[in-house]
Scaffold this motif. Structure first.
Motif, PDB file in Angstrom:
ATOM      1  N   ALA A   7       0.821  -1.205   0.000  1.00 42.96           N
ATOM      2  CA  ALA A   7       0.000   0.000   0.000  1.00 42.96           C
ATOM      3  C   ALA A   7       0.859   1.261   0.000  1.00 42.96           C
ATOM      4  CB  ALA A   7      -0.922  -0.001   1.212  1.00 42.96           C
ATOM      5  N   TYR A   8       2.115   1.151   0.389  1.00 40.73           N
ATOM      6  CA  TYR A   8       3.015   2.305   0.436  1.00 40.73           C
ATOM      7  C   TYR A   8       3.756   2.521  -0.877  1.00 40.73           C
ATOM      8  CZ  TYR A   8       2.242   1.943   5.437  1.00 40.73           C
ATOM      9  OH  TYR A   8       1.666   1.877   6.672  1.00 40.73           O
ATOM     10  N   ASN A   9       3.505   1.705  -1.864  1.00 37.44           N
ATOM     11  CA  ASN A   9       4.158   1.817  -3.162  1.00 37.44           C
ATOM     12  C   ASN A   9       3.371   2.814  -4.007  1.00 37.44           C
ATOM     13  OD1 ASN A   9       6.140   1.150  -5.014  1.00 37.44           O
ATOM     14  ND2 ASN A   9       4.950  -0.511  -5.898  1.00 37.44           N
ATOM     15  N   ALA A  10       4.004   3.914  -4.420  1.00 38.53           N
ATOM     16  CA  ALA A  10       3.329   4.952  -5.197  1.00 38.53           C
ATOM     17  C   ALA A  10       4.065   5.191  -6.503  1.00 38.53           C
ATOM     18  CB  ALA A  10       3.269   6.242  -4.387  1.00 38.53           C
ATOM     19  N   TYR A  11       3.323   5.667  -7.500  1.00 36.58           N
ATOM     20  CA  TYR A  11       3.891   5.900  -8.824  1.00 36.58           C
ATOM     21  C   TYR A  11       4.125   7.389  -9.030  1.00 36.58           C
ATOM     22  CZ  TYR A  11       4.464   5.825 -13.862  1.00 36.58           C
ATOM     23  OH  TYR A  11       4.963   5.969 -15.124  1.00 36.58           O
ATOM     24  N   ASP A  12       5.310   7.743  -9.478  1.00 36.73           N
ATOM     25  CA  ASP A  12       5.663   9.129  -9.796  1.00 36.73           C
ATOM     26  C   ASP A  12       5.619   9.279 -11.317  1.00 36.73           C
ATOM     27  OD1 ASP A  12       6.689  11.652 -10.112  1.00 36.73           O
ATOM     28  OD2 ASP A  12       8.546  11.280  -9.021  1.00 36.73           O
ATOM     29  N   GLU A  13       4.611   9.988 -11.814  1.00 30.71           N
ATOM     30  CA  GLU A  13       4.449  10.143 -13.262  1.00 30.71           C
ATOM     31  C   GLU A  13       5.606  10.909 -13.890  1.00 30.71           C
ATOM     32  OE1 GLU A  13       0.653  11.787 -14.208  1.00 30.71           O
ATOM     33  OE2 GLU A  13      -0.431  10.192 -13.169  1.00 30.71           O
ATOM     34  N   GLU A  14       6.115  11.893 -13.178  1.00 30.24           N
ATOM     35  CA  GLU A  14       7.201  12.710 -13.718  1.00 30.24           C
ATOM     36  C   GLU A  14       8.483  11.895 -13.911  1.00 30.24           C
ATOM     37  OE1 GLU A  14       9.681  16.456 -12.080  1.00 30.24           O
ATOM     38  OE2 GLU A  14       7.497  16.715 -12.142  1.00 30.24           O
ATOM     39  N   MET A  15       8.799  11.053 -12.941  1.00 29.17           N
ATOM     40  CA  MET A  15      10.005  10.226 -13.018  1.00 29.17           C
ATOM     41  C   MET A  15       9.733   8.882 -13.704  1.00 29.17           C
ATOM     42  SD  MET A  15      12.347  12.076 -11.714  1.00 29.17           S
ATOM     43  CE  MET A  15      13.689  10.990 -11.325  1.00 29.17           C
ATOM     44  N   ASP A  16       8.459   8.548 -13.903  1.00 29.96           N
ATOM     45  CA  ASP A  16       8.035   7.297 -14.526  1.00 29.96           C
ATOM     46  C   ASP A  16       8.574   6.072 -13.783  1.00 29.96           C
ATOM     47  OD1 ASP A  16       6.673   5.765 -16.424  1.00 29.96           O
ATOM     48  OD2 ASP A  16       8.454   5.587 -17.686  1.00 29.96           O
ATOM     49  N   GLU A  17       8.417   6.103 -12.448  1.00 28.83           N
ATOM     50  CA  GLU A  17       8.869   4.993 -11.617  1.00 28.83           C
ATOM     51  C   GLU A  17       8.077   4.936 -10.321  1.00 28.83           C
ATOM     52  OE1 GLU A  17      12.999   5.826 -11.054  1.00 28.83           O
ATOM     53  OE2 GLU A  17      12.643   7.264  -9.467  1.00 28.83           O
ATOM     54  N   TYR A  18       8.145   3.784  -9.671  1.00 34.65           N
ATOM     55  CA  TYR A  18       7.492   3.595  -8.383  1.00 34.65           C
ATOM     56  C   TYR A  18       8.474   3.895  -7.255  1.00 34.65           C
ATOM     57  CZ  TYR A  18       3.550   1.374 -10.664  1.00 34.65           C
ATOM     58  OH  TYR A  18       2.456   1.132 -11.430  1.00 34.65           O
ATOM     59  N   TYR A  19       7.938   4.315  -6.103  1.00 32.51           N
ATOM     60  CA  TYR A  19       8.772   4.584  -4.939  1.00 32.51           C
ATOM     61  C   TYR A  19       7.993   4.283  -3.671  1.00 32.51           C
ATOM     62  CZ  TYR A  19       6.115   8.904  -4.443  1.00 32.51           C
ATOM     63  OH  TYR A  19       5.102   9.807  -4.281  1.00 32.51           O
ATOM     64  N   CYS A  20       8.723   4.086  -2.595  1.00 30.72           N
ATOM     65  CA  CYS A  20       8.130   3.780  -1.299  1.00 30.72           C
ATOM     66  C   CYS A  20       7.815   5.081  -0.561  1.00 30.72           C
ATOM     67  CB  CYS A  20       9.094   2.932  -0.478  1.00 30.72           C
ATOM     68  SG  CYS A  20       8.403   2.419   1.107  1.00 30.72           S
ATOM     69  N   THR A  21       6.597   5.205  -0.049  1.00 31.79           N
ATOM     70  CA  THR A  21       6.189   6.439   0.621  1.00 31.79           C
ATOM     71  C   THR A  21       6.361   6.391   2.140  1.00 31.79           C
ATOM     72  OG1 THR A  21       3.897   5.692   0.758  1.00 31.79           O
ATOM     73  CG2 THR A  21       4.515   6.992  -1.178  1.00 31.79           C
ATOM     74  N   VAL A  22       6.949   5.322   2.657  1.00 29.40           N
ATOM     75  CA  VAL A  22       7.184   5.218   4.099  1.00 29.40           C
ATOM     76  C   VAL A  22       8.260   6.233   4.483  1.00 29.40           C
ATOM     77  CG1 VAL A  22       7.985   3.737   5.970  1.00 29.40           C
ATOM     78  CG2 VAL A  22       6.550   2.799   4.197  1.00 29.40           C
ATOM     79  N   ASN A  23       7.985   6.994   5.520  1.00 28.62           N
ATOM     80  CA  ASN A  23       8.922   8.018   5.979  1.00 28.62           C
ATOM     81  C   ASN A  23       9.937   7.372   6.933  1.00 28.62           C
ATOM     82  OD1 ASN A  23      10.169  10.416   6.486  1.00 28.62           O
ATOM     83  ND2 ASN A  23       8.539  11.248   7.763  1.00 28.62           N
ATOM     84  N   LEU A  24      11.134   7.089   6.434  1.00 32.42           N
ATOM     85  CA  LEU A  24      12.176   6.415   7.219  1.00 32.42           C
ATOM     86  C   LEU A  24      13.235   7.402   7.668  1.00 32.42           C
ATOM     87  CD1 LEU A  24      12.762   3.359   4.866  1.00 32.42           C
ATOM     88  CD2 LEU A  24      11.337   3.430   6.891  1.00 32.42           C
ATOM     89  N   ASP A  25      13.741   7.210   8.882  1.00 31.43           N
ATOM     90  CA  ASP A  25      14.874   8.022   9.314  1.00 31.43           C
ATOM     91  C   ASP A  25      16.171   7.292   8.939  1.00 31.43           C
ATOM     92  OD1 ASP A  25      15.255   6.042  11.207  1.00 31.43           O
ATOM     93  OD2 ASP A  25      14.646   7.273  12.912  1.00 31.43           O
ATOM     94  N   GLU A  26      17.318   7.901   9.224  1.00 26.84           N
ATOM     95  CA  GLU A  26      18.608   7.323   8.819  1.00 26.84           C
ATOM     96  C   GLU A  26      18.844   5.935   9.400  1.00 26.84           C
ATOM     97  OE1 GLU A  26      22.193   9.661   9.051  1.00 26.84           O
ATOM     98  OE2 GLU A  26      21.028  11.486   8.752  1.00 26.84           O
ATOM     99  N   ASP A  27      18.475   5.745  10.661  1.00 31.24           N
ATOM    100  CA  ASP A  27      18.677   4.445  11.313  1.00 31.24           C
ATOM    101  C   ASP A  27      17.834   3.357  10.651  1.00 31.24           C
ATOM    102  OD1 ASP A  27      20.438   5.573  13.131  1.00 31.24           O
ATOM    103  OD2 ASP A  27      18.846   5.990  14.593  1.00 31.24           O
ATOM    104  N   ASP A  28      16.584   3.689  10.344  1.00 34.10           N
ATOM    105  CA  ASP A  28      15.712   2.719   9.677  1.00 34.10           C
ATOM    106  C   ASP A  28      16.256   2.350   8.306  1.00 34.10           C
ATOM    107  OD1 ASP A  28      13.873   2.622  11.755  1.00 34.10           O
ATOM    108  OD2 ASP A  28      12.673   4.257  10.929  1.00 34.10           O
TER     109      ASP A  28
END
Length: 56
Positions: A7-28
């Motif tokens: 459910a956190y997988n989103a599509y960026d039309e401008e970049m034409d790719e999928y990305y993860c929308t989970v907000n991770l910090d550096e440790d994660d």
């Protein structure tokens, strides 16, 4: 990988790719890329049919 069903997988039309929308910090991010997980701990099934079936 299970990302395509997440459910956190989103599509960026401008970049034409999928990305993860989970907000991770550096440790994660470090833990995630060090492969200490067998599967993604942030995975959330985005299958609407499975959710509706569970609600019936």
């Amino acid at each position: 990988m299970e990302c395509e069903y997440c459910a956190y997988n989103a599509y960026d039309e401008e970049m034409d790719e999928y990305y993860c929308t989970v907000n991770l910090d550096e440790d994660d991010i470090a833990r995630f890329y060090s492969h200490k997980y067998k599967c993604c701990p942030y995975f959330k099934n985005g299958d609407e049919y499975k959710i509706v079936k569970h609600q019936m």
